[in-house]
Write an enzyme that holds these catalytic residues in place. Sequence first.
Site, PDB file in Angstrom:
ATOM      1  N   LYS A  46       0.805  -1.229   0.000  1.00 23.48           N
ATOM      2  CA  LYS A  46       0.000   0.000   0.000  1.00 23.48           C
ATOM      3  C   LYS A  46       0.840   1.283   0.000  1.00 23.48           C
ATOM      4  O   LYS A  46       0.397   2.295  -0.519  1.00 23.48           O
ATOM      5  CB  LYS A  46      -0.949   0.025   1.203  1.00 23.48           C
ATOM      6  CG  LYS A  46      -2.103  -0.959   1.090  1.00 23.48           C
ATOM      7  CD  LYS A  46      -3.036  -0.834   2.285  1.00 23.48           C
ATOM      8  CE  LYS A  46      -4.170  -1.814   2.209  1.00 23.48           C
ATOM      9  NZ  LYS A  46      -5.158  -1.614   3.287  1.00 23.48           N
ATOM     10  N   ASP A  70     -10.050   2.991   2.077  1.00 20.23           N
ATOM     11  CA  ASP A  70     -10.255   2.678   3.501  1.00 20.23           C
ATOM     12  C   ASP A  70     -10.720   3.928   4.239  1.00 20.23           C
ATOM     13  O   ASP A  70     -11.521   3.857   5.170  1.00 20.23           O
ATOM     14  CB  ASP A  70      -8.960   2.166   4.144  1.00 20.23           C
ATOM     15  CG  ASP A  70      -8.633   0.749   3.722  1.00 20.23           C
ATOM     16  OD1 ASP A  70      -9.560  -0.017   3.429  1.00 20.23           O
ATOM     17  OD2 ASP A  70      -7.436   0.404   3.671  1.00 20.23           O
ATOM     18  N   ALA A 104      -4.655   0.295   9.358  1.00 26.52           N
ATOM     19  CA  ALA A 104      -6.080   0.625   9.408  1.00 26.52           C
ATOM     20  C   ALA A 104      -6.289   1.894  10.240  1.00 26.52           C
ATOM     21  O   ALA A 104      -7.149   2.725   9.946  1.00 26.52           O
ATOM     22  CB  ALA A 104      -6.872  -0.537  10.011  1.00 26.52           C
TER      23      ALA A 104
HETATM   24  P1  ATR Z   1      -3.412  -3.136  10.527  1.00 28.32           P
HETATM   25  O1  ATR Z   1      -2.417  -2.708   9.488  1.00 28.32           O
HETATM   26  O2  ATR Z   1      -4.473  -4.055  10.026  1.00 28.32           O
HETATM   27  O3  ATR Z   1      -3.975  -1.981  11.273  1.00 28.32           O
HETATM   28  P2  ATR Z   1      -1.220  -3.833  12.262  1.00 28.32           P
HETATM   29  O4  ATR Z   1      -0.363  -2.871  11.543  1.00 28.32           O
HETATM   30  O5  ATR Z   1      -0.708  -5.176  12.520  1.00 28.32           O
HETATM   31  O6  ATR Z   1      -2.614  -4.052  11.530  1.00 28.32           O
HETATM   32  O7  ATR Z   1      -1.666  -3.112  13.602  1.00 28.32           O
HETATM   33  C1  ATR Z   1      -2.264  -3.786  14.587  1.00 28.32           C
HETATM   34  C2  ATR Z   1      -2.412  -2.835  15.797  1.00 28.32           C
HETATM   35  O8  ATR Z   1      -3.091  -3.552  16.782  1.00 28.32           O
HETATM   36  C3  ATR Z   1      -1.085  -2.389  16.368  1.00 28.32           C
HETATM   37  O9  ATR Z   1      -1.189  -1.053  16.794  1.00 28.32           O
HETATM   38  C4  ATR Z   1      -0.895  -3.322  17.552  1.00 28.32           C
HETATM   39  O10 ATR Z   1      -0.224  -2.788  18.664  1.00 28.32           O
HETATM   40  P3  ATR Z   1       1.390  -2.749  18.775  1.00 28.32           P
HETATM   41  O11 ATR Z   1       1.793  -1.496  18.066  1.00 28.32           O
HETATM   42  O12 ATR Z   1       1.654  -2.722  20.227  1.00 28.32           O
HETATM   43  O13 ATR Z   1       1.878  -4.006  18.122  1.00 28.32           O
HETATM   44  C5  ATR Z   1      -2.317  -3.573  17.976  1.00 28.32           C
HETATM   45  N1  ATR Z   1      -2.455  -4.888  18.626  1.00 28.32           N
HETATM   46  C6  ATR Z   1      -2.204  -6.086  18.104  1.00 28.32           C
HETATM   47  N2  ATR Z   1      -2.466  -7.071  18.994  1.00 28.32           N
HETATM   48  C7  ATR Z   1      -2.876  -6.437  20.140  1.00 28.32           C
HETATM   49  C8  ATR Z   1      -3.290  -6.886  21.445  1.00 28.32           C
HETATM   50  N3  ATR Z   1      -3.337  -8.196  21.743  1.00 28.32           N
HETATM   51  N4  ATR Z   1      -3.637  -5.946  22.336  1.00 28.32           N
HETATM   52  C9  ATR Z   1      -3.598  -4.642  22.048  1.00 28.32           C
HETATM   53  N5  ATR Z   1      -3.219  -4.154  20.842  1.00 28.32           N
HETATM   54  C10 ATR Z   1      -2.863  -5.036  19.895  1.00 28.32           C
END
Ligand code: ATR
Length: 299
Positions: free
Chosen positions: A81, A118, A145
């Site tokens: 992206k 999005d 996202a």
């Molecule tokens: P996307 O691109 O779909 O938004 P991503 O880049 O993997 O997915 O982002 C996932 C987000 O969810 C991240 O901000 C992540 O937090 P970290 O920056 O600490 O990794 C958050 N996230 C993932 N698993 C989590 C959990 N179990 N509890 C809280 N936040 C979580």
Amino acid sequence: MSAADQTKKVPPITGATRVFAIFGRPVGHALSPLIHNAAFAAAGEDAVLVGFSPSPKGLETALRGLVAAGCAGLTITIPFKTEIVPMLDELGDSARATGAVNTVAIGKDGRLTGHNTDVDGVLRCFERLPKRPRERAVMLGAGGAARAAVAAMSRAGISQLAILNRTQAKAEALVAEMAGKGAGPMMLEAVGLSDQSLAHHLAEAALLVNTTPVGMYPRGDETPVPAALLRERLDVIDAIYRPDPTRLCHDARSAGAAAVSGVDWIIAQGVVALKYWLGIEPDEAAMRAALTGFLSQRN
Ligand code: ATR
């Protein structure tokens, strides 16, 4: 229209069929082919969308080659992206605000315009919420996202957004990247996620947007926010599409709030992509039926 009638209306694939593409890596689990092909079928469009998985090094060659061969439009998903951005001729507002593109429209002159539907998708999700002024919002997560959600919330008139993230530094980086730029005049605050910060910020908020995977299948019994913190005047947008509804959406509705799900978000971004490509208002119900039918078979 019955399913049988609809099948009859779908033109066979011939040499005249227009080909749209999705680039992703992996691309096998992408849902765009499902919803876009359902929309083409419902509209009687002689078009098909298929998946490609170029190597990161081969992305530009794949793009130029497909465009030269007459591809009608592209969807771009992870991990391309942002990588695709410098390869395009121009960017729409949503792509400029996020620095990320998920839809490429190809002009008659071959010019490539990148959009981020999005962002438009979240804006359409706002249309499903009750109309009321919303000053403060809380967003959970700071990934891709989240970036689209920030740009959309600013356009929807939110004036203060607290970004709560497990890794506070990532929320800070997102704020640094978007404050005064993609976030427009909206004030941003980066906060480390904890029980206390969640309770504190939600108490003031009128909207909660979840962009973390917490509550996603197969862990549908989990939720990023305890039900006790939800209330009538705290509407929810959840990026998770499986299960639908998530426990978060269910709990928000039980508390008297409105909640829109990741299914709504995916369909909305697809609707906007089809408008860019074909200038048509696609049959949202057909797209939704294709998506929910597919997901329910996999539960
Ligand atoms: P996307 O691109 O779909 O938004 P991503 O880049 O993997 O997915 O982002 C996932 C987000 O969810 C991240 O901000 C992540 O937090 P970290 O920056 O600490 O990794 C958050 N996230 C993932 N698993 C989590 C959990 N179990 N509890 C809280 N936040 C979580």
